[in-house]
Every structure is written in C-alpha cells, then in structure tokens.
Design an enzyme around this catalytic site. Sequence first.
Site, PDB file in Angstrom:
ATOM      1  N   CYS A  12       0.869  -1.183   0.000  1.00 38.59           N
ATOM      2  CA  CYS A  12       0.000   0.000   0.000  1.00 38.59           C
ATOM      3  C   CYS A  12       0.910   1.239   0.000  1.00 38.59           C
ATOM      4  O   CYS A  12       2.141   1.112   0.118  1.00 38.59           O
ATOM      5  CB  CYS A  12      -0.855  -0.003   1.260  1.00 38.59           C
ATOM      6  SG  CYS A  12       0.168   0.018   2.748  1.00 38.59           S
ATOM      7  N   GLU A  35       0.586  -0.464  16.368  1.00 40.61           N
ATOM      8  CA  GLU A  35      -0.254   0.681  15.957  1.00 40.61           C
ATOM      9  C   GLU A  35      -1.193   1.081  17.091  1.00 40.61           C
ATOM     10  O   GLU A  35      -1.401   2.272  17.350  1.00 40.61           O
ATOM     11  CB  GLU A  35      -1.066   0.339  14.704  1.00 40.61           C
ATOM     12  CG  GLU A  35      -1.888   1.540  14.249  1.00 40.61           C
ATOM     13  CD  GLU A  35      -2.902   1.225  13.160  1.00 40.61           C
ATOM     14  OE1 GLU A  35      -2.632   0.365  12.307  1.00 40.61           O
ATOM     15  OE2 GLU A  35      -3.976   1.857  13.180  1.00 40.61           O
ATOM     16  N   CYS A  41       2.640   5.822   8.861  1.00 43.06           N
ATOM     17  CA  CYS A  41       1.749   6.030   7.715  1.00 43.06           C
ATOM     18  C   CYS A  41       0.876   7.262   7.968  1.00 43.06           C
ATOM     19  O   CYS A  41       0.318   7.403   9.068  1.00 43.06           O
ATOM     20  CB  CYS A  41       0.863   4.803   7.509  1.00 43.06           C
ATOM     21  SG  CYS A  41      -0.353   5.083   6.208  1.00 43.06           S
TER      22      CYS A  41
HETATM   23  S1  SF4 Z   1      -2.685   2.369   7.447  1.00 42.14           S
HETATM   24 FE1  SF4 Z   1      -1.194   2.970   5.924  1.00 42.14          FE
HETATM   25  S2  SF4 Z   1       0.474   1.466   6.119  1.00 42.14           S
HETATM   26 FE2  SF4 Z   1      -1.303   0.612   7.175  1.00 42.14          FE
HETATM   27  S3  SF4 Z   1      -2.266  -0.666   5.617  1.00 42.14           S
HETATM   28 FE3  SF4 Z   1      -3.274   1.346   5.541  1.00 42.14          FE
HETATM   29  S4  SF4 Z   1      -2.177   2.534   3.966  1.00 42.14           S
HETATM   30 FE4  SF4 Z   1      -0.932   0.731   4.534  1.00 42.14          FE
END
Ligand code: SF4
Length: 311
Positions: free
Chosen positions: A14, A129, A99
């Site tokens: 991503c 996270e 991110c």
């Molecule tokens: S939050 Fe950001 S790093 Fe995590 S999956 Fe979604 S786009 Fe990717």
Amino acid sequence: MVKKIILATPRGFCAGVDRAIAIVEKALNKYGAPIYVRHEVVHNRYVVDDLKARGAIFIEEIKDVPANSILIYSAHGVPLAVRKEAKHKNLKMIFDATCPLVSKVHVEIKNLHRDGYTIVMIGHKGHPEVEGTMGQVTGDIFLIERLEDVANLPISKDINKIAVVTQTTLSVDETKSIIQELKLTFQNLKLPKNEDICYATQNRQDAVKALTKKCEMLLVIGSKNSSNSNRLKELAENLGIKAYLIDYANEICQEWIDGVEVVGVTAGASAPEILVTGVIERLGQYGFNTIENLTSVEEKMIFALPSELRE
Ligand code: SF4
C-alpha cells in the site's frame, strides 16, 4: 482438468508501506549504515531481513539507539512517550515513517481528548499501531477487541461525550458490527469523521470477497504478525473457503492443493510482489499454469517522502 491461479488486485504494498520502506532505503543510501529503526518498519519478514542485510538495525527500545545515530519510526506509529524519550537523546536525525493514515487517527484522538471525550479504541491488544495510537493521550481511553467487550466497558451508558476510533487494519465487517453495538449502548457515541480503517485494508478485503466466489482455496502472502494479512485469511475462511497465510512459496504443502483446480492468491499490504512471483512459480510446478487477474479497484494513492529524502 485445467489448474488455474487467480490473482487478486489490488494486493501487496500500500502507499504507507511503500513510503516507509523508501524512507529506510533512502536513509541508508544517503547517510550510510547503520540506520536504527524502532520496531519492524513494516510487518514482513522478507522486507525486514532485506533491510537488515543492507545495514538497518531494528530495535524496540530507544535506550538501545546509540547517541549521534539516525533513527526511523516504523509505519505503525509511536506513542508520544517514545518521541519524548528520543528527543532527549543526542540523535543526529529522526525520520518518521508513520503512515499518514495512522497519523490522521493520532490527530483525531488528540482532538477528542482535548475536547473532553472518553475514547473507545477498537483494535488488537499489543499491536504497535494500537500502542502508538493509544499513547497519544493519557487516561479516559479504553481498548476493545471483540463485540462481547462492549458490555464490559467501565463507562456509564448516559455519558455525554464518548467517541470511537479504530485500528486501520481491522476486518471491515467485524468493526461495523462492533460500532453498531457501541451505538446501541451509548446513544451519544461520536463516530470518526472518515473511516479509520484505511483504503488499502478495505480494498484488499473487497478483492478477497470477490475472489472467494471464484476459487476453492486462497493463499495469503504475508507474515504472521501482519494484522491486515491475518484479516484476509480470516475473511476467506468466514466465507467458507480454506485459506493459508504464508511468508514464502516453499511453505505450500501438497495436501493443500490436492484436488484443487482454482487457487486464489493475494498478498497483505506489507508483502512485496517478488513473493507473489515466487508463489506463482511454485504453483506452476504443481501444474497451475493458467493465470488470471481479478481486479476490483485500481489504486493510485502515493504518500510524499520527508523533504530530506526526496531526490
Ligand atoms: S494504514 Fe497505511 S500502512 Fe497501514 S495498511 Fe493502511 S495505507 Fe498501509
């Protein structure tokens, strides 16, 4: 019988993972090894081993970063306490690979806390996270993981100011049902302005939903500690097909594909395409020589690099 592979699109990297890995690579190129990274920059064994070989050193505690070093925060984000500790060390430079979609939730949670809200976070205990997001504020924040946890929240049902935020990489459907339960319990519940679950998680889950209608078994390429990869496997299983989470092609077992004509393949947001290529080659050795793509949406998202690392 024609044995077929159907590839889910979108799959794999991503925009947030692309950016985080590029930050480490460009820092290594520009400043040289070693570069210290707090926590695995993204949850993928191949990526982490590759960066280690190029001079990245992954640490969990700021105390393990020597003075005058360069430090990078992982894509998952960090609690404020970690930033504070790092700021007080004599470091040469700090780059933030959090991110931007995780940072957006950090801003949201800080604003809610400032405005006097009690916050409920839906996420997985112990995930970096979640630790980073909850660590943006002190007090009046509660973590729940499942629907059943809603009933056990130590919060009065009549509370005026209560809000919910979520980890970015959850199951879209499960999160909807937990939020529904929260709404029924707390009539004043404030929902996020925009969904906290990110576009990449949503898109990869939508792609797997479409794929499960066309395949008998799904291979999800991703590491065991990758939240979004685990959700893809669970989603396929909930839709009634066998699914396996693998780091590498050599983990595929003969018994998984015995009698299977159509194998679906996808990759979590932190798994590079080179691993997908390896899986296709391996399946080819088992006679899966027809390859199709199933595209559910095109992704165009790109996140900018820190100015010091732009070319
Ligand atoms: S939050 Fe950001 S790093 Fe995590 S999956 Fe979604 S786009 Fe990717």
